[in-house]
Motif scaffolding. Structure first.
Motif, PDB file in Angstrom:
ATOM      1  N   GLU A   1       0.824  -1.206   0.000  1.00 49.74           N
ATOM      2  CA  GLU A   1       0.000   0.000   0.000  1.00 49.74           C
ATOM      3  C   GLU A   1       0.863   1.264   0.000  1.00 49.74           C
ATOM      4  N   LEU A   2       1.956   1.228   0.733  1.00 47.53           N
ATOM      5  CA  LEU A   2       2.880   2.363   0.749  1.00 47.53           C
ATOM      6  C   LEU A   2       3.477   2.587  -0.641  1.00 47.53           C
ATOM      7  N   LEU A   3       3.876   1.515  -1.295  1.00 41.78           N
ATOM      8  CA  LEU A   3       4.438   1.642  -2.638  1.00 41.78           C
ATOM      9  C   LEU A   3       3.403   2.151  -3.633  1.00 41.78           C
ATOM     10  N   ALA A   4       2.142   1.713  -3.506  1.00 43.38           N
ATOM     11  CA  ALA A   4       1.075   2.209  -4.385  1.00 43.38           C
ATOM     12  C   ALA A   4       0.870   3.708  -4.186  1.00 43.38           C
ATOM     13  N   LEU A   5       0.931   4.146  -2.945  1.00 46.72           N
ATOM     14  CA  LEU A   5       0.785   5.563  -2.645  1.00 46.72           C
ATOM     15  C   LEU A   5       1.947   6.370  -3.224  1.00 46.72           C
ATOM     16  N   LEU A   6       3.156   5.888  -3.001  1.00 43.34           N
ATOM     17  CA  LEU A   6       4.327   6.597  -3.525  1.00 43.34           C
ATOM     18  C   LEU A   6       4.334   6.609  -5.053  1.00 43.34           C
ATOM     19  N   SER A   7       3.923   5.512  -5.654  1.00 43.51           N
ATOM     20  CA  SER A   7       3.849   5.440  -7.112  1.00 43.51           C
ATOM     21  C   SER A   7       2.796   6.410  -7.644  1.00 43.51           C
ATOM     22  N   ALA A   8       1.689   6.520  -6.929  1.00 44.35           N
ATOM     23  CA  ALA A   8       0.609   7.405  -7.367  1.00 44.35           C
ATOM     24  C   ALA A   8       1.048   8.864  -7.388  1.00 44.35           C
ATOM     25  N   VAL A   9       1.791   9.284  -6.397  1.00 48.31           N
ATOM     26  CA  VAL A   9       2.221  10.690  -6.351  1.00 48.31           C
ATOM     27  C   VAL A   9       3.569  10.898  -7.043  1.00 48.31           C
ATOM     28  N   GLY A  10       4.194   9.824  -7.479  1.00 46.83           N
ATOM     29  CA  GLY A  10       5.503   9.907  -8.106  1.00 46.83           C
ATOM     30  C   GLY A  10       5.452  10.125  -9.604  1.00 46.83           C
ATOM     31  N   HIS A  11       4.440  10.799 -10.095  1.00 33.63           N
ATOM     32  CA  HIS A  11       4.296  11.032 -11.526  1.00 33.63           C
ATOM     33  C   HIS A  11       3.803  12.464 -11.723  1.00 33.63           C
ATOM     34  N   ALA A  12       4.427  13.193 -12.630  1.00 36.44           N
ATOM     35  CA  ALA A  12       4.101  14.606 -12.826  1.00 36.44           C
ATOM     36  C   ALA A  12       2.636  14.824 -13.200  1.00 36.44           C
ATOM     37  N   GLN A  13       2.088  13.984 -14.073  1.00 40.66           N
ATOM     38  CA  GLN A  13       0.688  14.167 -14.491  1.00 40.66           C
ATOM     39  C   GLN A  13      -0.272  13.953 -13.321  1.00 40.66           C
ATOM     40  N   ARG A  14       0.028  12.979 -12.476  1.00 40.08           N
ATOM     41  CA  ARG A  14      -0.854  12.735 -11.334  1.00 40.08           C
ATOM     42  C   ARG A  14      -0.766  13.869 -10.320  1.00 40.08           C
ATOM     43  N   LEU A  15       0.400  14.475 -10.174  1.00 36.14           N
ATOM     44  CA  LEU A  15       0.511  15.656  -9.316  1.00 36.14           C
ATOM     45  C   LEU A  15      -0.309  16.806  -9.886  1.00 36.14           C
ATOM     46  N   ARG A  16      -0.330  16.945 -11.195  1.00 35.04           N
ATOM     47  CA  ARG A  16      -1.163  17.978 -11.833  1.00 35.04           C
ATOM     48  C   ARG A  16      -2.640  17.718 -11.585  1.00 35.04           C
ATOM     49  N   VAL A  17      -3.045  16.453 -11.633  1.00 29.09           N
ATOM     50  CA  VAL A  17      -4.438  16.097 -11.349  1.00 29.09           C
ATOM     51  C   VAL A  17      -4.788  16.521  -9.924  1.00 29.09           C
ATOM     52  N   ILE A  18      -3.931  16.182  -8.973  1.00 29.57           N
ATOM     53  CA  ILE A  18      -4.159  16.569  -7.574  1.00 29.57           C
ATOM     54  C   ILE A  18      -4.254  18.087  -7.466  1.00 29.57           C
ATOM     55  N   GLY A  19      -3.385  18.782  -8.166  1.00 28.43           N
ATOM     56  CA  GLY A  19      -3.409  20.241  -8.150  1.00 28.43           C
ATOM     57  C   GLY A  19      -4.722  20.813  -8.662  1.00 28.43           C
ATOM     58  N   GLU A  20      -5.254  20.255  -9.734  1.00 30.79           N
ATOM     59  CA  GLU A  20      -6.522  20.735 -10.288  1.00 30.79           C
ATOM     60  C   GLU A  20      -7.689  20.432  -9.349  1.00 30.79           C
ATOM     61  N   LEU A  21      -7.633  19.299  -8.679  1.00 33.61           N
ATOM     62  CA  LEU A  21      -8.731  18.913  -7.786  1.00 33.61           C
ATOM     63  C   LEU A  21      -8.647  19.596  -6.421  1.00 33.61           C
ATOM     64  N   ALA A  22      -7.551  20.301  -6.166  1.00 37.45           N
ATOM     65  CA  ALA A  22      -7.377  20.957  -4.866  1.00 37.45           C
ATOM     66  C   ALA A  22      -8.455  22.012  -4.609  1.00 37.45           C
ATOM     67  N   ASP A  23      -8.986  22.606  -5.662  1.00 36.60           N
ATOM     68  CA  ASP A  23     -10.011  23.640  -5.496  1.00 36.60           C
ATOM     69  C   ASP A  23     -11.427  23.079  -5.462  1.00 36.60           C
ATOM     70  N   GLY A  24     -11.574  21.779  -5.657  1.00 37.37           N
ATOM     71  CA  GLY A  24     -12.908  21.173  -5.610  1.00 37.37           C
ATOM     72  C   GLY A  24     -13.080  20.133  -6.692  1.00 37.37           C
ATOM     73  N   ARG A  25     -14.212  19.474  -6.620  1.00 40.92           N
ATOM     74  CA  ARG A  25     -14.476  18.365  -7.542  1.00 40.92           C
ATOM     75  C   ARG A  25     -14.709  18.857  -8.957  1.00 40.92           C
ATOM     76  N   LEU A  26     -14.363  17.985  -9.912  1.00 39.81           N
ATOM     77  CA  LEU A  26     -14.540  18.261 -11.330  1.00 39.81           C
ATOM     78  C   LEU A  26     -15.000  16.998 -12.029  1.00 39.81           C
ATOM     79  N   TYR A  27     -15.750  17.169 -13.100  1.00 41.71           N
ATOM     80  CA  TYR A  27     -16.083  15.988 -13.895  1.00 41.71           C
ATOM     81  C   TYR A  27     -14.958  15.740 -14.892  1.00 41.71           C
TER      82      TYR A  27
END
Length: 111
Positions: A5-31
């Motif tokens: 589970e720790l590796l899945a978490l680190l892998s999830a945040v260890g990618h530039a595109q996924r960090l961008r997704v998190i950044g976009e969702l920081a202001d609220g939900r989106l479709y």
């Protein structure tokens, strides 16, 4: 949390595109279509990234109907705090071995 589970978490945040997704969702939900437009990414590729983030427990997806009856998939951030240190790693490794002890390996009390 175990090491998988720790590796899945680190892998999830260890990618530039996924960090961008998190950044976009920081202001609220989106479709998904809106999120894809904002990121300049195809929906199939975005779904792949969202799947990784969802499996790691970082985002939550919900299917909702719009006023005109269209099904829209919304994603939002799940509450999370990412803390990585030696204690976190040792706890994950300990969790791995907690379920693998056999009766012969467990400490015996005074008989």
């Amino acid at each position: 949390m175990n090491s998988e589970e720790l590796l899945a978490l680190l892998s999830a945040v260890g990618h530039a595109q996924r960090l961008r997704v998190i950044g976009e969702l920081a202001d609220g939900r989106l479709y998904v279509s809106e999120l894809a437009r904002r990121l300049g990414m195809s929906r199939p590729l975005l779904y792949m990234h969202l799947d990784r983030l969802e499996k790691a427990g970082l985002v939550v997806g919900r299917l909702e109907l719009s006023e005109d009856g269209k099904a829209l998939k919304y994603f939002e951030l799940a509450p999370f705090e990412l803390k990585l240190n030696v204690t976190t790693v040792l706890a994950a490794l300990k969790e791995d071995t907690a379920g693998t002890e056999t009766a012969d390996e467990r400490p015996q009390g005074d008989a």
